[in-house]
Design an enzyme around this catalytic site. Structure first.
Site, short mmCIF file in Angstrom:
data_model
loop_
_atom_site.label_atom_id
_atom_site.label_comp_id
_atom_site.label_asym_id
_atom_site.label_seq_id
_atom_site.Cartn_x
_atom_site.Cartn_y
_atom_site.Cartn_z
CB SER A 50 26.96 -46.61 28.77
OG SER A 50 26.41 -47.12 27.58
CG ASP A 195 23.25 -45.75 28.43
OD1 ASP A 195 23.98 -45.17 29.24
OD2 ASP A 195 23.67 -46.28 27.39
#
Length: 356
Positions: A50, A195
């Site tokens: 991320s 993610d």
């Protein structure tokens, strides 16, 4: 000694590890007496999830004039958050209303985020990064983890190579915050990705496994792992409020709990692992112990909260100043050891053949 740098996910809280990286790079310049010293010079392998994946790509992105040197300093990498954080996490009036009603899909306009990434990375590819790395995402259709591996992009070509802007978009496609990232490899293979924080907020274990697989003779006691976190949350959730809230309304809270739990679990396992081999000093974890002074949300990017995050990052650096100095000295000493064979050196030959 193989040196790994791992950077956690955490949205706008990426400011915190970003400031630690700035402090480390400045210390490396000072201790080595080399004003051009960069983070990328002192680690063999990088892992990011991320926001940590974005920082990883920024640190490893090659300069136009010299592909062996980084385009961005640690400070320039931090500037992405300071200059564009509020822009990326800016919600329109109508989306704010829909979010309160539990009706919103993505909270933020992905096109704005994608525009920022394109400005930073342009047409740069995963295969062009200066050092090997692993960056995590999750394929929602295949129901399996997806790892962007720079070494695979080099050895397997376009089918496993991606534009860096797409890598960063995919690894940071946090549910409810941004839409699922539908990206394509350079061979036009489609990947619908979420993610990487949904399973690996702290990617340090992934990095450790990748390096131990590089050569059969690589052992954990020959690895130094530096793991940078975005802060350990101590926030509790009210039982009655949680119980009465709609399913959609508590998704961000569930995501926060899940990501925090994964990060803490990875940290615990790594501490036990390095303790078990008698080399606890080879595992360094740096993150603030408390986030009480800030708004903790991944998207809490108001100017006021960014100022608080800067203050927390500065405090984290101050509290770990001795460790950062000691780390810099260790990295410089290791860099002088010419017998230290780096992982995936053999890929240099692959890269050279591919350019013929």
């Amino acid at each position: 000694m193989k040196k790994i740098l791992s950077i956690d996910g955490g949205g706008i809280r990426g400011i915190i590890p970003g400031m630690v990286l700035v402090a480390l790079e400045e210390r490396l310049k000072l201790e080595s007496k080399n004003p051009d010293a960069a983070i990328v010079d002192y680690f063999d392998f990088f892992a990011g999830t991320s926001t940590g994946g974005i920082l990883t790509c920024l640190l490893l992105c090659p300069a136009e004039e010299n592909p062996t040197r980084p385009r961005f300093s640690a400070r320039a990498a931090l500037d992405l958050y300071l200059e564009h954080g509020n822009e990326i996490f800016k919600m329109s009036f109508f989306k704010r209303i829909r979010a309160k009603l539990g009706l919103a899909g993505e909270r933020y306009n992905s096109m704005i985020f994608e525009g920022v990434l394109k400005n930073y990375f342009g047409e740069k590819k995963l295969s062009q990064l200066i050092k090997p790395c692993i960056i995590s995402a999750y394929n929602i259709e295949l129901r399996k983890t997806h790892f962007f591996r720079q070494q695979n992009a080099i050895s397997r070509g376009n089918i496993r190579d991606f534009y860096l802007r797409d890598v960063c978009r995919a690894t940071s496609a946090a549910p409810t915050y941004f839409s699922v990232a539908e990206i394509h490899s350079l061979a036009n293979v489609r990947y619908p990705l979420l993610d990487g924080g949904v399973f690996a907020t702290n990617p340090a274990l992934s990095g450790l496994i990748e390096v131990t697989r590089a050569f059969n003779q690589t052992r954990i006691n020959d690895i130094s792992l530096v793991s940078l976190g975005t802060g350990r949350s101590r926030r509790s959730y009210d039982y009655d409020h949680f119980k009465k809230s709609s399913a959609m309304a508590i998704v961000p809270a569930i995501l926060d709990i899940m990501m925090s739990g994964v990060a803490e679990t990875s940290d615990f396992f790594l501490k036990q692992l390095f303790n078990s081999i008698g080399h606890s000093e080879n595992y360094i974890r740096i993150e603030p112990d408390s986030l009480e002074s800030i708004k903790e949300g991944l998207d809490a990017a108001s100017p006021a909260n960014i100022e608080r995050l800067i203050a927390l990052g500065d405090r984290t650096v101050s509290e770990n100043e001795a460790r950062i100095t000691q780390l810099a000295k260790m990295l410089i000493a290791e860099a002088k050891d010419t017998s230290n064979k780096k992982p995936w050196d053999f890929l240099k030959a692959v890269r050279s053949l591919g350019s013929l």
